[in-house]
Design a protein around this motif. Structure first.
Motif, mmCIF file in Angstrom:
data_model
loop_
_atom_site.group_PDB
_atom_site.id
_atom_site.type_symbol
_atom_site.label_atom_id
_atom_site.label_comp_id
_atom_site.label_asym_id
_atom_site.label_seq_id
_atom_site.Cartn_x
_atom_site.Cartn_y
_atom_site.Cartn_z
ATOM 1 N N GLU A 1 -7.432 13.531 12.261
ATOM 2 C CA GLU A 1 -8.741 12.927 12.540
ATOM 3 C C GLU A 1 -9.099 11.878 11.494
ATOM 4 N N ALA A 2 -8.809 12.173 10.239
ATOM 5 C CA ALA A 2 -9.091 11.203 9.174
ATOM 6 C C ALA A 2 -8.296 9.920 9.383
ATOM 7 N N ALA A 3 -7.017 10.064 9.697
ATOM 8 C CA ALA A 3 -6.155 8.895 9.893
ATOM 9 C C ALA A 3 -6.589 8.075 11.102
ATOM 10 N N GLU A 4 -6.934 8.755 12.187
ATOM 11 C CA GLU A 4 -7.322 8.026 13.392
ATOM 12 C C GLU A 4 -8.663 7.326 13.214
ATOM 13 N N GLU A 5 -9.588 7.944 12.508
ATOM 14 C CA GLU A 5 -10.879 7.294 12.269
ATOM 15 C C GLU A 5 -10.732 6.046 11.415
ATOM 16 N N LEU A 6 -9.746 6.064 10.531
ATOM 17 C CA LEU A 6 -9.494 4.904 9.666
ATOM 18 C C LEU A 6 -8.409 3.989 10.227
ATOM 19 N N GLN A 7 -7.766 4.432 11.307
ATOM 20 C CA GLN A 7 -6.628 3.708 11.895
ATOM 21 C C GLN A 7 -5.588 3.388 10.821
ATOM 22 N N ALA A 8 -5.187 4.430 10.114
ATOM 23 C CA ALA A 8 -4.233 4.304 9.012
ATOM 24 C C ALA A 8 -2.993 5.145 9.278
ATOM 25 N N PRO A 9 -1.838 4.691 8.847
ATOM 26 C CA PRO A 9 -0.616 5.491 8.985
ATOM 27 C C PRO A 9 -0.632 6.659 8.004
ATOM 28 N N ILE A 10 0.007 7.760 8.389
ATOM 29 C CA ILE A 10 0.065 8.930 7.515
ATOM 30 C C ILE A 10 1.410 9.627 7.661
ATOM 31 N N TYR B 1 0.849 -1.187 0.000
ATOM 32 C CA TYR B 1 0.000 0.000 0.000
ATOM 33 C C TYR B 1 0.886 1.238 0.000
ATOM 34 N N ALA B 2 0.272 2.392 -0.066
ATOM 35 C CA ALA B 2 1.012 3.655 -0.022
ATOM 36 C C ALA B 2 0.549 4.481 1.175
ATOM 37 N N VAL B 3 1.483 5.235 1.737
ATOM 38 C CA VAL B 3 1.166 6.121 2.856
ATOM 39 C C VAL B 3 0.960 7.524 2.288
ATOM 40 N N GLY B 4 -0.149 8.138 2.631
ATOM 41 C CA GLY B 4 -0.421 9.487 2.160
ATOM 42 C C GLY B 4 0.421 10.508 2.911
ATOM 43 N N ALA B 5 1.014 11.439 2.168
ATOM 44 C CA ALA B 5 1.778 12.548 2.745
ATOM 45 C C ALA B 5 0.991 13.824 2.484
ATOM 46 N N PHE B 6 0.547 14.462 3.546
ATOM 47 C CA PHE B 6 -0.373 15.581 3.422
ATOM 48 C C PHE B 6 0.278 16.873 3.926
ATOM 49 N N ASN B 7 0.556 17.781 2.999
ATOM 50 C CA ASN B 7 1.046 19.094 3.404
ATOM 51 C C ASN B 7 -0.043 19.790 4.196
ATOM 52 N N SER B 8 0.318 20.318 5.348
ATOM 53 C CA SER B 8 -0.660 20.881 6.277
ATOM 54 C C SER B 8 -0.184 22.229 6.800
ATOM 55 N N PRO B 9 -0.442 23.304 6.053
ATOM 56 C CA PRO B 9 0.073 24.617 6.426
ATOM 57 C C PRO B 9 -0.831 25.413 7.364
#
Length: 294
Positions: free
Chosen positions: A35-44, A17-25
């Motif tokens: 919140e999105a990652a924790e609700e899905l229990q996914a690494p980010i 799989y791929a890990v999403g990298a999200f720029n967050s300025p």
């Protein structure tokens, strides 16, 4: 929990799989992604792009990203995106970033190698992962983060044989490769060279990073992941979703009293839903929230 890029991508390699990298300025975007990652229990990967220093300086946003990562219930890498110098890389590492990208792809080949070697030598002794770039990653000119204005074509793509030499000499942990994506909003349908991508992955034996990862179809994401992409940078379409939600909110409220804090709440929720959708795709399990363009 705060983890290195190597840790996150090693698990991604095992799970295909791929890990999403999200720029967050902004604080709202940071909260939306976590919140999105924790609700899905996914690494980010929470990322700060050096170009976003104009929005909020690394010295201000960096500690916020690190603190959110440490408190998260999922693995979170804090990453410097498109760092331009060893000095900027050192600053991010001192703040507590667990991953850095040094982008010297605009320089000649030997200078690119030399600078990446310097960063790797500095970062690895501090248990910080390093991403570097080979090839030219351009911008559509709509929401892009780089100054290149031309659309990319084959002449700019990463050469698989050169990539092998580059990785062997630099010992970079992850490689950002050019195979047809662009930064920003797509104004024409992208022409992705998946065969080239497979050859780069096979030759380098390294996790491949997709820059300009917004706006592709679910099928294109999955094909890229199956060809070796383990990190996908995603920003422009999430930022646009937040802006569109605010625009619709203003139009709906018409002449009612409007307050800035309401805009932040609306934007955060829209960004969060957008991010949840692509995380589901990146996990490569065939579970998405809705049909259509990511």
């Amino acid at each position: 929990m705060l983890v290195t890029l190597n840790e996150n991508l090693k698990n991604a390699e095992k799970g295909n799989y791929a890990v999403g990298a999200f720029n967050s300025p902004t604080l709202e975007s940071v909260r939306a992604v976590i919140e999105a990652a924790e609700e899905l229990q996914a690494p980010i990967i929470l990322a700060h792009a050096e170009v976003h220093n104009e929005i909020i300086p690394l010295e201000v946003m960096g500690p916020i990203l690190v603190e959110f990562a440490k408190r998260a219930t999922v693995p979170v890498t804090v990453h410097l995106d498109h760092g331009s110098s060893l000095e900027m890389v050192k600053k991010a590492i001192d703040i507590g970033f667990s991953s850095v990208m040094i982008d010297a792809s605009h320089m000649n080949y030997e200078d690119n190698i030399r600078i990446v070697q310097e960063v790797v030598a500095y970062a690895h002794v501090k248990n910080v992962s390093v991403e570097s770039e080979l090839g030219v990653m351009t911008s559509s000119g709509l929401g892009g983060e780089e100054m290149h204005s031309e659309l990319i074509h084959g002449d700019y793509y990463t050469d698989p044989l050169v990539a092998k030499d580059f990785v062997e000499r630099t010992q970079t942990d992850a490689l950002a490769a050019s195979f047809g994506t662009v930064h920003g909003i797509y104004i024409t349908k992208p022409n992705l060279d998946f065969k080239r991508l497979e050859e780069i992955y096979r030759n380098t034996k390294r996790p491949i990073v997709m820059h300009g990862g917004s706006g592709l179809s679910e099928e294109e994401y999955i094909k890229a992941i199956n060809a070796g992409v383990r990190k996908i940078n995603y920003y422009s379409y999430a930022a646009r979703a937040g802006a569109q939600a605010v625009k619709e909110y203003i139009e709906k409220e018409n002449n009612a009293n409007l307050f800035y804090h309401d805009f932040t709440v609306v934007a955060k929720e829209s960004i969060k839903q957008n991010v949840k959708r692509v995380i589901n795709i990146f996990l490569n399990k065939g579970e998405v929230l809705a049909n259509g363009e990511a």
